[in-house]
Design a protein around this motif. Structure first.
Motif, PDB file in Angstrom:
ATOM      1  N   ASP A  45     -16.194 -12.327  -8.027  1.00  0.00           N
ATOM      2  CA  ASP A  45     -17.786 -11.864  -8.362  1.00  0.00           C
ATOM      3  C   ASP A  45     -18.661 -11.365  -8.452  1.00  0.00           C
ATOM      4  O   ASP A  45     -18.518 -10.368  -9.601  1.00  0.00           O
ATOM      5  CB  ASP A  45     -17.627 -11.447  -6.724  1.00  0.00           C
ATOM      6  CG  ASP A  45     -18.892 -12.368  -5.976  1.00  0.00           C
ATOM      7  OD1 ASP A  45     -19.650 -13.072  -6.123  1.00  0.00           O
ATOM      8  OD2 ASP A  45     -18.829 -11.700  -4.871  1.00  0.00           O
ATOM      9  N   ALA A  46     -20.149 -11.807  -8.527  1.00  0.00           N
ATOM     10  CA  ALA A  46     -20.803 -10.024  -9.651  1.00  0.00           C
ATOM     11  C   ALA A  46     -20.930  -9.263  -8.068  1.00  0.00           C
ATOM     12  O   ALA A  46     -21.541  -9.523  -6.998  1.00  0.00           O
ATOM     13  CB  ALA A  46     -22.635 -11.042  -9.399  1.00  0.00           C
ATOM     14  N   ALA A  47     -20.720  -8.377  -8.518  1.00  0.00           N
ATOM     15  CA  ALA A  47     -20.425  -7.171  -7.509  1.00  0.00           C
ATOM     16  C   ALA A  47     -21.600  -6.518  -6.916  1.00  0.00           C
ATOM     17  O   ALA A  47     -22.863  -6.497  -7.954  1.00  0.00           O
ATOM     18  CB  ALA A  47     -19.872  -5.792  -8.662  1.00  0.00           C
ATOM     19  N   ASN A  48     -22.363  -6.583  -5.495  1.00  0.00           N
ATOM     20  CA  ASN A  48     -22.997  -6.348  -4.986  1.00  0.00           C
ATOM     21  C   ASN A  48     -25.291  -7.267  -5.444  1.00  0.00           C
ATOM     22  O   ASN A  48     -25.435  -6.184  -5.769  1.00  0.00           O
ATOM     23  CB  ASN A  48     -23.745  -4.612  -5.208  1.00  0.00           C
ATOM     24  CG  ASN A  48     -22.647  -4.254  -4.872  1.00  0.00           C
ATOM     25  OD1 ASN A  48     -22.067  -3.777  -3.636  1.00  0.00           O
ATOM     26  ND2 ASN A  48     -21.900  -2.744  -4.904  1.00  0.00           N
ATOM     27  N   ASN A  49     -23.977  -8.005  -5.747  1.00  0.00           N
ATOM     28  CA  ASN A  49     -25.585  -8.690  -6.572  1.00  0.00           C
ATOM     29  C   ASN A  49     -25.572  -8.256  -7.872  1.00  0.00           C
ATOM     30  O   ASN A  49     -26.906  -8.663  -7.566  1.00  0.00           O
ATOM     31  CB  ASN A  49     -26.611  -9.003  -5.328  1.00  0.00           C
ATOM     32  CG  ASN A  49     -27.464 -10.500  -5.138  1.00  0.00           C
ATOM     33  OD1 ASN A  49     -26.955 -11.442  -5.515  1.00  0.00           O
ATOM     34  ND2 ASN A  49     -27.900 -10.638  -4.677  1.00  0.00           N
ATOM     35  N   SER A  50     -25.166  -7.705  -8.224  1.00  0.00           N
ATOM     36  CA  SER A  50     -25.975  -7.175  -9.579  1.00  0.00           C
ATOM     37  C   SER A  50     -24.989  -8.503 -11.064  1.00  0.00           C
ATOM     38  O   SER A  50     -24.123  -9.712 -10.763  1.00  0.00           O
ATOM     39  CB  SER A  50     -24.778  -6.221 -10.303  1.00  0.00           C
ATOM     40  OG  SER A  50     -23.497  -6.106 -10.266  1.00  0.00           O
ATOM     41  N   ALA A  51     -25.232  -8.431 -12.663  1.00  0.00           N
ATOM     42  CA  ALA A  51     -24.588  -8.526 -13.269  1.00  0.00           C
ATOM     43  C   ALA A  51     -23.615  -8.660 -13.510  1.00  0.00           C
ATOM     44  O   ALA A  51     -22.634  -9.506 -13.661  1.00  0.00           O
ATOM     45  CB  ALA A  51     -25.607  -8.786 -14.499  1.00  0.00           C
ATOM     46  N   GLN A  52     -23.019  -7.643 -13.356  1.00  0.00           N
ATOM     47  CA  GLN A  52     -21.420  -7.337 -14.054  1.00  0.00           C
ATOM     48  C   GLN A  52     -20.635  -7.932 -12.675  1.00  0.00           C
ATOM     49  O   GLN A  52     -20.711  -8.491 -11.809  1.00  0.00           O
ATOM     50  CB  GLN A  52     -21.389  -5.677 -12.795  1.00  0.00           C
ATOM     51  CG  GLN A  52     -20.232  -4.891 -13.874  1.00  0.00           C
ATOM     52  CD  GLN A  52     -19.638  -5.355 -15.549  1.00  0.00           C
ATOM     53  OE1 GLN A  52     -20.002  -4.867 -16.344  1.00  0.00           O
ATOM     54  NE2 GLN A  52     -18.201  -6.199 -15.467  1.00  0.00           N
ATOM     55  N   THR A  53     -19.295  -8.518 -13.318  1.00  0.00           N
ATOM     56  CA  THR A  53     -19.027  -9.268 -12.660  1.00  0.00           C
ATOM     57  C   THR A  53     -17.216  -8.943 -12.224  1.00  0.00           C
ATOM     58  O   THR A  53     -17.318  -7.948 -13.337  1.00  0.00           O
ATOM     59  CB  THR A  53     -18.184 -10.755 -13.611  1.00  0.00           C
ATOM     60  OG1 THR A  53     -19.637 -11.514 -13.679  1.00  0.00           O
ATOM     61  CG2 THR A  53     -17.597 -11.803 -13.009  1.00  0.00           C
ATOM     62  N   VAL A  54     -16.701  -8.912 -11.516  1.00  0.00           N
ATOM     63  CA  VAL A  54     -15.811  -7.783 -10.988  1.00  0.00           C
ATOM     64  C   VAL A  54     -14.157  -8.444 -10.403  1.00  0.00           C
ATOM     65  O   VAL A  54     -15.333 -10.094 -10.206  1.00  0.00           O
ATOM     66  CB  VAL A  54     -16.083  -7.050  -9.445  1.00  0.00           C
ATOM     67  CG1 VAL A  54     -14.486  -6.574  -8.927  1.00  0.00           C
ATOM     68  CG2 VAL A  54     -17.726  -5.558  -9.867  1.00  0.00           C
ATOM     69  N   LEU A  55     -13.740  -8.326 -10.573  1.00  0.00           N
ATOM     70  CA  LEU A  55     -12.373  -8.904 -10.515  1.00  0.00           C
ATOM     71  C   LEU A  55     -11.666  -8.508  -8.845  1.00  0.00           C
ATOM     72  O   LEU A  55     -11.615  -6.756  -9.166  1.00  0.00           O
ATOM     73  CB  LEU A  55     -11.132  -8.884 -11.367  1.00  0.00           C
ATOM     74  CG  LEU A  55      -9.205  -9.697 -10.882  1.00  0.00           C
ATOM     75  CD1 LEU A  55      -9.377 -11.260 -10.905  1.00  0.00           C
ATOM     76  CD2 LEU A  55      -8.728  -9.284 -12.262  1.00  0.00           C
ATOM     77  N   TYR A  56     -11.232  -9.071  -8.308  1.00  0.00           N
ATOM     78  CA  TYR A  56     -10.722  -8.929  -7.049  1.00  0.00           C
ATOM     79  C   TYR A  56      -9.063  -8.858  -7.093  1.00  0.00           C
ATOM     80  O   TYR A  56      -9.088 -10.829  -7.470  1.00  0.00           O
ATOM     81  CB  TYR A  56     -11.311  -8.903  -5.857  1.00  0.00           C
ATOM     82  CG  TYR A  56     -12.498  -8.477  -5.550  1.00  0.00           C
ATOM     83  CD1 TYR A  56     -13.399  -7.201  -4.840  1.00  0.00           C
ATOM     84  CD2 TYR A  56     -14.064  -9.141  -6.378  1.00  0.00           C
ATOM     85  CE1 TYR A  56     -14.527  -6.675  -4.915  1.00  0.00           C
ATOM     86  CE2 TYR A  56     -15.232  -8.290  -5.506  1.00  0.00           C
ATOM     87  CZ  TYR A  56     -15.067  -7.243  -5.639  1.00  0.00           C
ATOM     88  OH  TYR A  56     -16.630  -6.546  -4.805  1.00  0.00           O
TER      89      TYR A  56
END
Length: 421
Positions: A155-166
């Protein structure tokens, strides 16, 4: 009227007023001229459409549709066919994720294939913090990693451009996160519109959409390093006439790891022209659309699962007759579609008699096919599990035991099936 939404919401114009869309989760779909639906907040992995119960359509997986007269038929109880009961071995466990509505909680469930819950754990850690920003709304179905007994999603963390794996441990509910980086160390950006676990390659596949280009990545869930697999350009001028227009919203992938499949409608906004889309990530690229007819006495295919190490697919299909219970079909584009089983009292979720709203979960192993569905009873809908012994196609449907429900409602967020070793 001035917008009165909060800082984590987006104001969506609706005539002389507005609706507030949760920025982390939804996108504003403005009322179309002469359309059937007002302005609304659609989940980001769906698109606004002019059909169904809420006017938000998932291009890759049925999520909502209007109810028909025969859909209202229900059985008062779950009636398993005890003479048709699956074999006892090999033993397999089912893992599932559920959201529990306004409680803003994700839960990790472990159960047997006959619906007996052996564990229910609230999700803790990074994924729990992430879901708290969703205000209890439903999620897409997250991929399951049978080797590590984990669910993964990006998902894009905190609606930012950075994509995060959970990553969520399917047994304990504990979770962690890591920022994705490319093989050369740069950030991965863009909102993910498709996700799947590549069981043949022990990696996760996801796609992003930016400037009419779908970019596909595979990622190591151990390191968080993502490799670009390929890209597909869509033609916005042609719109839905372009077979690649929804190529990033995929239902599955091929054995070769470079064929991306979508089972759904060409005209998603009107739910017309059902078929199979195969997007190739090779140097020639492009998408091939194969029109398909639904099975006899059935609505269009409702799910897609590829059996590992094969190009054999399994799909649910709601019946247009009787109580509209799901049937399961086995197929591919080169073999006739064959009926595996007509399930007993197995349905998608229905919202207040208005229509289908919410996902069902399916999974297949060489031994068993399972579907987490709703059973209709005199006390309303109950979460149930349908299981099929693939050695003889014997099947049964059982309610969760103990029952799993919350006063504020719940929905499925992921499903997995694994052998007990």
């Amino acid at each position: 009227m001035p917008c009165q939404c909060t800082s984590d919401e987006t104001c969506c114009p609706n005539g002389d007023s507005f609706v507030c869309c949760v920025s982390e989760v939804t996108q504003c779909v403005v009322e179309a001229m002469g359309g059937l639906y007002p302005s609304r907040c659609c989940p980001k992995w769906t698109v606004g459409c002019q059909v169904g119960s809420v006017g938000c359509c998932d291009p890759a997986r049925p999520w909502q549709r209007l109810i028909g007269p025969s859909d209202l038929k229900t059985n008062n109880t779950v009636v398993p066919d005890k003479d048709n009961k699956p074999r006892a071995a090999p033993s397999e466990l089912v893992y599932a994720l559920f959201v529990t509505g306004l409680n803003k909680i994700l839960n990790a469930l472990t159960m047997t294939t006959d619906g007996k819950r052996t564990s229910t754990q609230p999700v803790t850690g990074a994924a729990a913090e992430w879901y708290a920003r969703w205000y209890g709304q439903g999620t897409p179905l997250f991929p399951f990693d049978g080797k590590r007994l984990s669910f993964h999603f990006v998902d894009a963390a905190n609606n930012s451009a950075q994509t995060v794996l959970y990553t969520i441990d399917a047994q304990t509910g504990s979770s962690s996160s890591k920022a994705l980086v490319s093989e050369i160390g740069t950030s991965i950006t863009g909102y993910p519109v498709g996700m799947q676990w590549l069981q043949d390659y022990d990696r996760m596949l996801f796609s992003t959409l930016s400037d009419d280009v779908y970019t596909y990545y595979t990622v190591s869930v151990v390191t968080g390093v993502a490799s670009k697999l390929g890209a597909v350009q869509r033609n916005s001028t042609q719109g839905e006439a372009d077979p690649s227009y929804y190529a990033g919203y995929f239902s599955g992938s091929g054995l070769d790891g470079k064929s991306i499949y979508r089972l759904g409608y060409r005209q998603v906004t009107t739910q017309q022209s059902f078929g199979f889309f195969n997007s190739s990530l090779g140097k020639d690229g492009g998408t091939i659309f194969t029109p398909m007819q639904p099975p006899p006495s059935s609505y269009d295919l409702y799910s897609f699962d590829r059996l590992a190490a094969t190009e054999v697919y399994y799909s649910l299909a709601p019946s247009t007759t009787g109580d509209n219970s799901f049937a399961v079909f086995k197929w591919n584009l080169t073999m006739p579609m064959t009926l595996v089983a007509q399930l007993t009292n197995a349905h998608p979720p229905v919202l207040n008699g208005l229509g289908t709203l919410g996902y069902v979960g399916t999974a297949v192993s060489p031994y068993t096919y399972i579907a987490i569905v709703m059973s209709q009873t005199s006390y309303g809908q109950k979460w149930s599990i349908s299981s099929i012994d693939l050695s003889n196609n014997k099947h049964e449907t059982n309610q969760f035991d103990p029952e799993f429900s919350m006063p504020s409602g719940c929905g499925i967020s992921g499903i997995g099936l694994t052998l007990i070793v």
